[in-house]
Design an enzyme around this catalytic site. Structure first.
Site, short mmCIF file in Angstrom:
data_model
loop_
_atom_site.label_atom_id
_atom_site.label_comp_id
_atom_site.label_asym_id
_atom_site.label_seq_id
_atom_site.Cartn_x
_atom_site.Cartn_y
_atom_site.Cartn_z
N SER A 1 -75.42 84.87 93.17
CA SER A 1 -75.01 86.27 92.98
C SER A 1 -76.21 87.21 93.01
CB SER A 1 -74.26 86.42 91.65
OG SER A 1 -75.12 86.16 90.56
N ARG B 1 -55.24 73.02 89.81
CA ARG B 1 -54.12 72.71 88.91
C ARG B 1 -52.85 73.37 89.42
NH1 ARG B 1 -56.95 74.44 83.44
NH2 ARG B 1 -57.14 76.19 84.86
N HIS C 1 -80.13 78.60 91.94
CA HIS C 1 -79.01 79.37 91.37
C HIS C 1 -79.13 80.87 91.68
CE1 HIS C 1 -75.79 79.29 87.95
NE2 HIS C 1 -75.48 80.14 88.91
N ILE C 2 -79.13 81.20 92.96
CA ILE C 2 -79.27 82.59 93.39
C ILE C 2 -78.01 83.13 94.07
CG2 ILE C 2 -81.79 82.58 93.54
CD1 ILE C 2 -81.51 81.98 96.57
N ARG D 1 -71.04 74.80 89.09
CA ARG D 1 -71.89 74.42 87.97
C ARG D 1 -72.42 73.02 88.24
NH1 ARG D 1 -72.37 79.02 86.85
NH2 ARG D 1 -71.77 80.11 84.94
#
Length: 326
Positions: free
Chosen positions: A295, A183, A292-293, A244
């Site tokens: 972090s 944006r 979803h690893i 996501r």
């Protein structure tokens, strides 16, 4: 006798790193959820009357939780960067300060993004399947050829701290330049340093050899990577998502990969999570999927917990949080 500790804080997950527990217990009475995965009923029961909330995990943080806590609740921190599971409007309406833990996980997530970009571009998964199925065809000269990172154009959908950390790492791979869609434009010096240029979404799609999704999930970003978008991408393009899952329309991605409309994809996030083992996405050769690893390193988790604990303590003391969510 010891004086009673002034605050009561709920820790909503049994596996919160010790670094956070030590910090909080100096001045707070701690109540900890012990079920794994955290049982909603246990959370709602133990949260009654707390002053502070240390929210571990990604379960919905909404009116139900805030109501159960009651009127004393005056400080909340999540232990994550993304807060799409928080009903932000509800927290704001009640004027409760909310903290989260961005920036500290940028390096770990950036590392995994580079890993996925190379793994998908160079056909790691497909290559492994060839070995497992006894189809190692090393007599072919043009076997399993992948995409070069060198001299490529890398596009970023979202270019905050994580996107910039990825771009910085990729500069060491001698990419040509960076395009980004956000944006707001980032500052000029940073643009020069990262050799980056802000473009419209359609130009990003058309010109990028690699596209990295590094934007938060909002109503504006939900499902924007769909058939229309894939049809504007290069056939040799590699798509990476460390943000996501719902930013991608997964059904459309399946079709784009199946028909080789785009070259490959590397995902650390999907929708839903966990993804069922029989999901059709997992039947494809040209996709690399991680659970979803991004972090998930010892240091990063410990740092996230420490920052979340400081957020909670500052909120209780009526001070500005280390990293406020709003």
């Amino acid at each position: 006798t010891m004086s009673a500790k002034p605050y009561k804080v709920l820790i909503s997950h049994p596996e919160v790193p010790q670094s956070a527990i030590e910090l909080l217990k100096e001045s707070c009475e701690l109540v900890q959820v012990t079920s794994l995965p955290p049982n909603r009923a246990e959370v709602l029961e133990k949260i009654r009357g707390v002053d502070g909330l240390f929210w571990g995990g990604h379960s919905p943080l909404n009116a139900e939780v805030l109501d159960a806590a009651g009127p004393k609740l005056k400080s909340i921190s999540t232990m994550s960067a993304g807060i799409d599971y928080v009903d932000l409007a509800e927290v704001k309406r009640r004027k409760i300060p909310l903290g989260h833990t961005p920036t500290v996980l940028d390096p770990a997530v950036a590392d995994i993004a580079v890993g996925l970009l190379i793994a998908a571009g160079r056909r790691f998964h497909e290559g492994r399947k060839k070995i497992d199925s006894n189809n190692w065809e090393n007599y072919q000269l043009n076997w399993l050829l992948g995409q070069d990172v060198r001299d490529s154009v890398v596009g970023f959908f979202g270019f905050g701290g994580i996107g910039q950390a990825i771009a910085k790492r990729l500069s060491g791979f001698d990419i040509d330049h960076v395009l980004y869609t956000t944006r707001r434009r980032i500052n000029k010096e940073l643009e020069q340093e990262l050799n980056a240029k802000k473009v419209e979404f359609d130009e990003l799609l058309a010109k990028s050899d690699f596209i990295v999704i590094a934007a938060p999930l909002t109503e504006q970003t939900r499902g924007v990577f769909n058939t229309t978008a894939f049809n504007k991408m290069k056939q040799t393009a590699v798509l990476v998502n460390i943000a996501r899952g719902a930013i991608i329309n997964q059904n459309d991605l399946y079709n784009a990969l199946k028909t080789n409309r785009i070259f490959s994809a590397g995902l650390d996030v999907m929708d839903p999570e966990p993804l069922p083992a029989n999901d059709k996405l997992l039947t494809l050769d040209n996709i690399v999927v991680l659970p979803h690893i991004g972090s998930a390193t010892n240091r990063t988790r410990s740092d996230m917990a420490t920052i979340a604990a400081h957020n909670v303590l500052r909120g209780l003391a009526g001070e500005r949080m280390l990293s406020p969510a709003y």
